[in-house]
Design an enzyme around this catalytic site. Sequence first.
Site, PDB file in Angstrom:
ATOM      1  N   CYS A  93       0.869  -1.181   0.000  1.00 29.05           N
ATOM      2  CA  CYS A  93       0.000   0.000   0.000  1.00 29.05           C
ATOM      3  C   CYS A  93       0.904   1.229   0.000  1.00 29.05           C
ATOM      4  O   CYS A  93       1.727   1.384   0.894  1.00 29.05           O
ATOM      5  CB  CYS A  93      -0.870   0.058   1.252  1.00 29.05           C
ATOM      6  SG  CYS A  93      -1.271  -1.538   1.978  1.00 29.05           S
ATOM      7  N   GLU A 155      -7.280   9.189   1.390  1.00 28.93           N
ATOM      8  CA  GLU A 155      -6.767   8.687   0.132  1.00 28.93           C
ATOM      9  C   GLU A 155      -7.876   8.362  -0.859  1.00 28.93           C
ATOM     10  O   GLU A 155      -8.965   7.914  -0.480  1.00 28.93           O
ATOM     11  CB  GLU A 155      -5.958   7.401   0.367  1.00 28.93           C
ATOM     12  CG  GLU A 155      -4.741   7.601   1.222  1.00 28.93           C
ATOM     13  CD  GLU A 155      -3.875   6.361   1.317  1.00 28.93           C
ATOM     14  OE1 GLU A 155      -2.643   6.515   1.437  1.00 28.93           O
ATOM     15  OE2 GLU A 155      -4.425   5.239   1.302  1.00 28.93           O
TER      16      GLU A 155
END
Length: 240
Positions: A93, A155
Amino acid sequence: MAKPIADVDIDASMDEVQRRLMFEDECILVDEQDNVVGHESKYNCHLMEKIESENLLHRAFSVFLFNSKHELLLQQRSATKVTFPLVWTNTCCSHPLYRESELIDENFLGVKNAAQRKLLDELGIPAEDVPIEQFIPLGRMLYKAPSDGKWGEHELDYLLFIVRDVKLLPNPDEVADVKYVSREQLQELIKKADAGEEGVKLSPWFRLVVDNFLMKWWDHLEKGTLAEAADMKTIHRLKN
């Protein structure tokens, strides 16, 4: 303008590698429709004060790498990570950076380039083991998650699948542990996290994917129909 002394003290306590990445990496700022609106340091993009006061939203990606047995590779983030240390999460990630190769929109090439870069950085997976054309973008989600009060995430996250048998050499600055899990083993890990057993914690973005998408996408993977599951037009706005 000088930063407050308290901030300087906290920054000084950061691991050297993480501090360098926080100030050198420039994340891609986007609006809620995923249009690029600028760039900002990784440091500022993860300060909850900045996220809340300026609504800073940055582009990210989450890779889900499966081996040929359709087991999912998980990583436990290192203890020195600024956000969500020692939590278990999907394979990799991170963020595409504000650079030409990672800003390419066509065929989501910028995000794929960033994913290939970070799989090498974090897990030591050579680029030839994860060819760009093998990444399958399945969806996008927008979420916000505080980590410890000072730090957090906001995000717009691209969710990428890839099926490859790979060589692993995890980077201890980024990764504390790795393991492949079957669907059943992942369910057991989730139960431990929910019960607070053995100190197991899951990252908030991984949990959102698990709760909303992962199992049905895993079904498609096993049936060989993964392309049917892809929806890159919708931006899913999710909350933990």
